[in-house]
Design a protein around this motif. Structure first.
Motif, PDB file in Angstrom:
ATOM      1  N   MET A  66       4.467  13.088  -6.268  1.00  0.00           N
ATOM      2  CA  MET A  66       3.666  12.266  -5.359  1.00  0.00           C
ATOM      3  C   MET A  66       4.127  10.821  -5.503  1.00  0.00           C
ATOM      4  SD  MET A  66       0.066  12.376  -7.503  1.00  0.00           S
ATOM      5  CE  MET A  66      -0.300  14.040  -6.967  1.00  0.00           C
ATOM      6  N   CYS A  67       3.544   9.942  -4.695  1.00  0.00           N
ATOM      7  CA  CYS A  67       4.022   8.564  -4.736  1.00  0.00           C
ATOM      8  C   CYS A  67       3.646   7.869  -6.033  1.00  0.00           C
ATOM      9  CB  CYS A  67       3.542   7.821  -3.505  1.00  0.00           C
ATOM     10  SG  CYS A  67       4.475   8.424  -2.082  1.00  0.00           S
ATOM     11  N   THR A  68       2.533   8.310  -6.660  1.00  0.00           N
ATOM     12  CA  THR A  68       2.266   7.851  -8.019  1.00  0.00           C
ATOM     13  C   THR A  68       2.876   8.891  -8.955  1.00  0.00           C
ATOM     14  OG1 THR A  68       0.124   8.895  -7.764  1.00  0.00           O
ATOM     15  CG2 THR A  68       0.185   6.489  -7.610  1.00  0.00           C
ATOM     16  N   GLY A  82      -4.637   6.633   9.873  1.00  0.00           N
ATOM     17  CA  GLY A  82      -5.754   5.950   9.220  1.00  0.00           C
ATOM     18  C   GLY A  82      -5.339   4.576   8.716  1.00  0.00           C
ATOM     19  N   LYS A  83      -4.180   4.519   8.064  1.00  0.00           N
ATOM     20  CA  LYS A  83      -3.726   3.241   7.528  1.00  0.00           C
ATOM     21  C   LYS A  83      -3.390   2.272   8.651  1.00  0.00           C
ATOM     22  CE  LYS A  83      -0.868   4.484   3.815  1.00  0.00           C
ATOM     23  NZ  LYS A  83      -0.073   3.970   2.668  1.00  0.00           N
ATOM     24  N   LYS A  84      -2.721   2.786   9.675  1.00  0.00           N
ATOM     25  CA  LYS A  84      -2.332   1.901  10.780  1.00  0.00           C
ATOM     26  C   LYS A  84      -3.548   1.165  11.340  1.00  0.00           C
ATOM     27  CE  LYS A  84       0.140   5.054  13.036  1.00  0.00           C
ATOM     28  NZ  LYS A  84       1.054   5.776  13.918  1.00  0.00           N
ATOM     29  N   LEU A 136      -2.381  14.812   7.149  1.00  0.00           N
ATOM     30  CA  LEU A 136      -0.961  15.039   6.907  1.00  0.00           C
ATOM     31  C   LEU A 136      -0.720  15.994   5.739  1.00  0.00           C
ATOM     32  CD1 LEU A 136       0.385  11.377   7.195  1.00  0.00           C
ATOM     33  CD2 LEU A 136       0.645  13.203   8.866  1.00  0.00           C
ATOM     34  N   TYR A 137      -1.281  15.648   4.609  1.00  0.00           N
ATOM     35  CA  TYR A 137      -1.048  16.469   3.421  1.00  0.00           C
ATOM     36  C   TYR A 137      -1.821  17.781   3.476  1.00  0.00           C
ATOM     37  CZ  TYR A 137       1.907  13.047   1.209  1.00  0.00           C
ATOM     38  OH  TYR A 137       2.966  12.238   0.920  1.00  0.00           O
ATOM     39  N   ASP A 138      -2.974  17.751   4.142  1.00  0.00           N
ATOM     40  CA  ASP A 138      -3.774  18.970   4.232  1.00  0.00           C
ATOM     41  C   ASP A 138      -3.040  20.019   5.064  1.00  0.00           C
ATOM     42  OD1 ASP A 138      -5.957  20.458   3.572  1.00  0.00           O
ATOM     43  OD2 ASP A 138      -7.183  19.774   5.266  1.00  0.00           O
ATOM     44  N   LYS A 192      14.767   8.600   1.537  1.00  0.00           N
ATOM     45  CA  LYS A 192      14.786   9.884   0.813  1.00  0.00           C
ATOM     46  C   LYS A 192      13.382  10.287   0.389  1.00  0.00           C
ATOM     47  CE  LYS A 192      19.525   9.762  -0.839  1.00  0.00           C
ATOM     48  NZ  LYS A 192      20.250   8.850  -1.733  1.00  0.00           N
ATOM     49  N   ASN A 193      12.425   9.379   0.528  1.00  0.00           N
ATOM     50  CA  ASN A 193      11.044   9.708   0.178  1.00  0.00           C
ATOM     51  C   ASN A 193      10.510  10.767   1.146  1.00  0.00           C
ATOM     52  OD1 ASN A 193       8.203   9.782   0.106  1.00  0.00           O
ATOM     53  ND2 ASN A 193       8.093   7.682  -0.633  1.00  0.00           N
ATOM     54  N   ASN A 194       9.997  11.845   0.595  1.00  0.00           N
ATOM     55  CA  ASN A 194       9.531  12.929   1.452  1.00  0.00           C
ATOM     56  C   ASN A 194       8.021  12.907   1.652  1.00  0.00           C
ATOM     57  OD1 ASN A 194      12.132  14.047   1.960  1.00  0.00           O
ATOM     58  ND2 ASN A 194      12.131  14.755  -0.162  1.00  0.00           N
ATOM     59  N   CYS A 195       7.543  11.831   2.224  1.00  0.00           N
ATOM     60  CA  CYS A 195       6.121  11.701   2.536  1.00  0.00           C
ATOM     61  C   CYS A 195       5.784  12.660   3.683  1.00  0.00           C
ATOM     62  CB  CYS A 195       5.829  10.270   2.959  1.00  0.00           C
ATOM     63  SG  CYS A 195       4.143  10.033   3.582  1.00  0.00           S
ATOM     64  N   ALA A 196       4.547  13.149   3.670  1.00  0.00           N
ATOM     65  CA  ALA A 196       4.122  14.092   4.712  1.00  0.00           C
ATOM     66  C   ALA A 196       4.043  13.441   6.091  1.00  0.00           C
ATOM     67  CB  ALA A 196       2.784  14.710   4.341  1.00  0.00           C
ATOM     68  N   THR A 220       3.583   1.774   8.974  1.00  0.00           N
ATOM     69  CA  THR A 220       3.106   2.785   9.922  1.00  0.00           C
ATOM     70  C   THR A 220       3.382   4.182   9.393  1.00  0.00           C
ATOM     71  OG1 THR A 220       5.242   2.693  10.992  1.00  0.00           O
ATOM     72  CG2 THR A 220       3.529   1.284  11.901  1.00  0.00           C
ATOM     73  N   THR A 221       2.609   4.594   8.400  1.00  0.00           N
ATOM     74  CA  THR A 221       2.795   5.941   7.866  1.00  0.00           C
ATOM     75  C   THR A 221       1.782   6.888   8.484  1.00  0.00           C
ATOM     76  OG1 THR A 221       1.620   5.113   5.939  1.00  0.00           O
ATOM     77  CG2 THR A 221       3.984   5.445   5.722  1.00  0.00           C
ATOM     78  N   CYS A 222       0.495   6.730   8.114  1.00  0.00           N
ATOM     79  CA  CYS A 222      -0.501   7.627   8.713  1.00  0.00           C
ATOM     80  C   CYS A 222      -1.401   6.828   9.654  1.00  0.00           C
ATOM     81  CB  CYS A 222      -1.334   8.315   7.632  1.00  0.00           C
ATOM     82  SG  CYS A 222      -2.459   7.224   6.766  1.00  0.00           S
ATOM     83  N   THR A 256      -1.400  13.938  -2.334  1.00  0.00           N
ATOM     84  CA  THR A 256      -1.628  12.530  -2.017  1.00  0.00           C
ATOM     85  C   THR A 256      -1.633  11.688  -3.298  1.00  0.00           C
ATOM     86  OG1 THR A 256      -3.949  13.141  -1.969  1.00  0.00           O
ATOM     87  CG2 THR A 256      -2.882  12.845   0.137  1.00  0.00           C
ATOM     88  N   PRO A 257      -1.342  10.395  -3.166  1.00  0.00           N
ATOM     89  CA  PRO A 257      -1.230   9.545  -4.352  1.00  0.00           C
ATOM     90  C   PRO A 257      -2.555   9.384  -5.103  1.00  0.00           C
ATOM     91  CG  PRO A 257      -0.513   8.379  -2.350  1.00  0.00           C
ATOM     92  CD  PRO A 257      -1.083   9.665  -1.912  1.00  0.00           C
ATOM     93  N   LEU A 258      -2.439   9.095  -6.386  1.00  0.00           N
ATOM     94  CA  LEU A 258      -3.609   8.875  -7.234  1.00  0.00           C
ATOM     95  C   LEU A 258      -3.628   7.405  -7.641  1.00  0.00           C
ATOM     96  CD1 LEU A 258      -3.102  12.065  -9.409  1.00  0.00           C
ATOM     97  CD2 LEU A 258      -4.790  11.757  -7.596  1.00  0.00           C
ATOM     98  N   PHE A 280       0.806  -1.219   0.000  1.00  0.00           N
ATOM     99  CA  PHE A 280       0.000   0.000   0.000  1.00  0.00           C
ATOM    100  C   PHE A 280       0.838   1.266   0.000  1.00  0.00           C
ATOM    101  CE2 PHE A 280      -2.410  -3.354   1.978  1.00  0.00           C
ATOM    102  CZ  PHE A 280      -3.694  -3.203   1.458  1.00  0.00           C
ATOM    103  N   CYS A 281       2.130   1.115  -0.031  1.00  0.00           N
ATOM    104  CA  CYS A 281       2.953   2.308   0.175  1.00  0.00           C
ATOM    105  C   CYS A 281       4.298   2.110  -0.485  1.00  0.00           C
ATOM    106  CB  CYS A 281       3.136   2.528   1.680  1.00  0.00           C
ATOM    107  SG  CYS A 281       4.285   3.845   2.100  1.00  0.00           S
ATOM    108  N   VAL A 282       4.869   3.177  -1.015  1.00  0.00           N
ATOM    109  CA  VAL A 282       6.154   3.071  -1.696  1.00  0.00           C
ATOM    110  C   VAL A 282       7.328   2.914  -0.722  1.00  0.00           C
ATOM    111  CG1 VAL A 282       5.319   4.378  -3.685  1.00  0.00           C
ATOM    112  CG2 VAL A 282       6.516   5.555  -1.839  1.00  0.00           C
ATOM    113  N   PHE A 283       7.033   2.786   0.559  1.00  0.00           N
ATOM    114  CA  PHE A 283       8.103   2.509   1.514  1.00  0.00           C
ATOM    115  C   PHE A 283       8.479   1.034   1.565  1.00  0.00           C
ATOM    116  CE2 PHE A 283       8.159   6.694   3.247  1.00  0.00           C
ATOM    117  CZ  PHE A 283       9.487   6.787   3.600  1.00  0.00           C
ATOM    118  N   VAL A 284       7.585   0.193   1.124  1.00  0.00           N
ATOM    119  CA  VAL A 284       7.865  -1.242   1.192  1.00  0.00           C
ATOM    120  C   VAL A 284       8.896  -1.578   0.115  1.00  0.00           C
ATOM    121  CG1 VAL A 284       6.879  -3.541   0.986  1.00  0.00           C
ATOM    122  CG2 VAL A 284       5.586  -1.708   2.108  1.00  0.00           C
TER     123      VAL A 284
HETATM  124  S1  SF4 Z   1       1.983   9.277   0.509  1.00  0.00           S
HETATM  125 FE1  SF4 Z   1       3.234   8.472   2.202  1.00  0.00          FE
HETATM  126  S2  SF4 Z   1       1.968   6.858   3.055  1.00  0.00           S
HETATM  127 FE2  SF4 Z   1       1.153   7.280   1.023  1.00  0.00          FE
HETATM  128  S3  SF4 Z   1       2.179   5.845  -0.367  1.00  0.00           S
HETATM  129 FE3  SF4 Z   1       3.359   7.721  -0.310  1.00  0.00          FE
HETATM  130  S4  SF4 Z   1       4.925   7.365   1.234  1.00  0.00           S
HETATM  131 FE4  SF4 Z   1       3.311   5.871   1.586  1.00  0.00          FE
END
Ligand code: SF4
Ligand code: SF4
Lengths: 425, 296
Positions: free
Chosen positions: A308-310, A146-148, A377-379, A339-343, A142-144, A283-285, A75-79
């Motif tokens: 964005m992540c997408t 809601g997801k957790k 987070l993004y808002d 290096k990913n700059n997620c909110a 464990t990013t946001c 936020t991702p699309l 669900f996330c580009v951190f994996v």
């Molecule tokens: S916006 Fe953050 S939580 Fe969502 S996919 Fe990207 S890195 Fe993961």
């Protein structure tokens, strides 16, 4: 169209409801993509994949599973895909991008949860997405908040691994993420029954780096004043790259990039000269969320980049594969992923630096910062993004939306007004 | 080329060599908002020669047609024998027409659609005679804040889906007090400082009903309603930075003196308005329409 009914049945899907989804998707694809003129020919690959999005790739995944390979849904580009690929596992993205799944998610989640989470949960519990059925195991993170919490609900229905993503970027956090990757690798070994070695991890790093380079080539072409591809088509390519086999993905992206580079040499653009160029951030699309791109590109502007992540965050920064031990390679992975700059990070100045840098590189006339409704987070980060861009003299429009169509008119008014504003400057 | 074709009674269409029609004497701006549709006809000097407001009703398409009939029936335009684009009448010069507002796409005879942000900005610059302005426009369903710098839109925000802080909110609240919006604003000026906490229309309405039930004087409730709109606008203004220009109010609420006063108090400054302020969008649209005839 091939007959996938049997496959869907075997996956335990809710066929009746799924039929409804199958009915609306082609219209959406037709409206958003097929109305465009002068599309790159190489888009034929993604047109095919999206036309049978619940058929072609799922069938491939099932074939691989029969050979004993395991499918990991993420669900996330951190994996780190590399770890899974090294153990001969398969990664598939699992993000819900359709309103279709939202009510199902709302049945178990508070309404004021972001639509990405609601749709993802709805897609699983409603049994209307083959990818959500096929995955042997889900990997959460464990990013946001809601997801957790949503992962706890999904975890009752499907095996779930959770990776603990640091919330800051101090050196000790990077070490911590390295340890987390190492631990994840052990679990992946258990699930796949394959050992991760320096050799296969290096090879996996190479494969995923090649995919990143190929995606980047397409994005590089979008920097040209002579814009060879629409934002919609680029987005579709990126979205599908989350589901595809990484090597084929690289091959197809390179094929597209060849054509785009040729277009630039020949002066072939998909938009009239002077069309305002938009960088989209936020936020991702997830597929099939094409709403914003569609509105922007039918309001007299073109999307030239997605921070964005997408988008850029998916392919920027390669993993250093020079390490000679697993420990070194895990560290290299950690360094790249961190290096990913997620909110979800605090503080997060890197995202703003990225937006400004990318706006310049892609010659954007303006930035649209859009977050999904209820994504705190993004808002919250919008304000500092807007202030920083203003200070740089880059016009910015902040928006918020969800998957529903009901706000399309209001979004269009704001976006058209923004484009008019850019045109008058 | 800027050819101003003044027409005498029997003048027929004037055509430029490329077959395009040049300069008609007037231009039309139509602003179809969620509650009211405003129409402005302007001469080439920018003087307003016709203004009209009608309720938008259920169908913007029907409203647009009614506006067309109104225009064609107007003696001044009739005498000139003007027609509207694609109107079917083949008589006299075609008036350039720009549509704006949420119903802008429903005007089949418009030459062009321009968003209400750009139109309001252009209209406000014209009406207030200043290139730098901070415009607050309170419409039926939405509230817009526009910062204008050197006659150009520098920044803008619009409210979200909720009708809190809009004309609609005022109307709903006036209804629950059984008065008109104008009366409510007037009553508010005699009210004591009272607040309703909620920024959501539905919740605010039940808060108002609560206050009524508790026997709070209507003047105080009216105060709370006006205050809540002003606070909502204030909150929205935090999302942009006002420029050096004056603050002005356009849209349906500009005629309510007390509302302006409260707004001025909150924003610590004078709030300008103009008798034609509710037409700002239509004025801007008419100016865009005039510009369509100017070919350089
Ligand atoms: S916006 Fe953050 S939580 Fe969502 S996919 Fe990207 S890195 Fe993961
Ligand atoms: S959009 Fe925001 S709330 Fe939704 S999953 Fe991503 S980070 Fe979480």
């Amino acid at each position: 169209m091939a007959d996938y009914v049997k496959m869907w049945e075997d996956l335990g899907m809710d066929l009746e409801t799924h039929d409804l989804l199958c009915q609306v998707l082609p219209t959406a694809v037709g409206d958003v993509f097929m109305t465009q003129e002068n599309r790159p020919k190489a888009m034929d690959f993604w047109d095919l994949v999206i036309s049978e999005v619940h058929g072609i790739r799922p069938a491939e995944l099932i074939e691989e599973q029969k050979k004993g390979r395991k499918v990991f849904g993420t669900f996330c580009v951190f994996v780190p895909d590399e770890v899974i690929v090294a153990a001969n596992g398969i990664v598939t993205g699992l993000c819900g991008g359709s309103q279709f799944w939202v009510p199902g998610g709302e049945a178990v989640l508070p309404k004021n949860t972001c639509p990405l989470i609601k749709a993802s949960v709805g897609a699983r519990l409603g049994r209307t997405c083959p990818f959500f059925r096929i995955a042997d195991v889900y990997v959460g993170e464990t990013t946001c908040d809601g997801k957790k919490k949503a992962y706890e609900i999904l975890g009752q229905d499907v095996p779930m691994l959770i990776m603990d993503v640091p919330q800051m970027k101090r050196p000790k956090d990077i070490l911590k993420w390295k340890d987390e990757i190492a631990e994840f690798a052990e679990k992946v070994e258990e699930i796949t029954g394959n050992r991760i070695t320096v050799e296969n991890l290096k090879e996996a790093i190479r494969i995923i780096n090649e995919k990143r380079k190929a995606l980047k080539r397409v994005y590089e072409a979008r920097k040209s004043e002579c814009l060879p591809i629409s934002g919609r088509d680029s987005l579709l390519m990126t979205q599908i790259s989350f589901f595809d086999d990484p090597e084929r993905c690289a091959q197809m992206c390179n094929r597209l990039a060849d054509e785009l580079e040729e277009r630039i040499r020949d002066g072939v653009s998909v938009v009239p000269a002077g069309t305002k160029r938009i960088l989209l951030t936020g936020t991702p699309l997830a597929v099939p969320n094409w709403k914003l791109h569609n509105i922007i590109e039918t309001s007299g502007a073109a999307v030239v980049c997605e921070e964005m992540c997408t988008g850029t965050r998916y392919f920027e920064n390669l993993v250093d594969d020079s390490g000679e031990t697993l420990e070194e390679l895990f560290m290299a992975l950690s360094e790249r992923y961190m290096k990913n700059n997620c909110a979800c990070f605090t503080p997060n100045p890197g995202r703003i630096e990225d937006i400004i840098r990318l706006a310049r590189e892609y010659k954007a006339d303006g930035v649209i910062d859009c977050s999904l409704k209820f994504c705190g987070l993004y808002d919250i980060e919008k304000k500092s993004v807007a202030e920083a861009l203003k200070a740089e003299g880059i016009p910015v429009l902040s928006l918020e939306t969800d998957y529903e169509d009901s706000d399309a008119g209001q979004l269009r008014t704001r976006i058209e007004a923004f484009v008019e504003m850019l045109n008058e400057r | 080329m800027n050819v101003c074709t003044m027409n005498t009674g029997n003048d027929k269409r004037a055509y430029s060599p490329d077959g395009m029609q040049e300069g008609s004497p007037y231009a039309v701006g139509i602003d179809i908002g969620s509650t009211c549709a405003k129409t402005i006809v302007m001469d080439r000097k920018g003087t307003i020669v016709y203004r009209n407001v009608r309720p938008t009703g259920w169908s913007s398409v029907e409203t647009a047609e009614a506006i067309r009939q109104d225009l064609l029936a107007n003696p001044r335009l009739k005498d000139l024998g003007c027609s509207l684009p694609r109107g079917g009448e083949d008589q006299g010069p075609v008036l350039r027409c720009v549509a704006t507002g949420y119903g802008r796409i429903s005007v089949p005879y418009a030459d062009k659609c321009v968003t209400e942000i750009s139109c309001h900005a252009k209209g406000a610059v014209h009406l207030f005679g200043s290139p730098d302005l901070n415009v607050i426009d309170i419409g039926g369903q939405d509230t817009k804040l526009i910062v204008i710098d050197n006659s150009m839109v520098a920044e803008f925000v619009m409210n979200d889906k909720c009708s809190a802080g809009t004309g609609r909110f005022l109307e709903i609240m006036a209804n629950s007090l059984s008065v008109t919006p104008a009366e409510l604003c007037e009553m508010a000026s005699r009210g004591k400082e009272t607040h309703i906490s909620s920024l959501c229309t539905v919740f605010a309405e039940s808060e108002v009903i609560n206050l009524i039930g508790r026997g709070t004087p209507r003047e105080d409730i009216a105060y709370a309603v006006v205050d809540s709109i002003v606070q909502k606008v204030k909150a929205q203004s935090g999302k942009l930075s006002f420029g050096k220009g004056a603050l002005c109010l356009t849209g349906g609420l500009c005629d309510f003196a007390y509302f302006r006063e409260m707004l001025g108090r909150t924003f610590r400054g004078e709030v300008l308005t103009s008798p034609d302020a509710r037409f700002a969008g239509a004025v801007g649209a008419a100016l865009y329409a005039l510009a369509l005839d100017v070919r350089l």
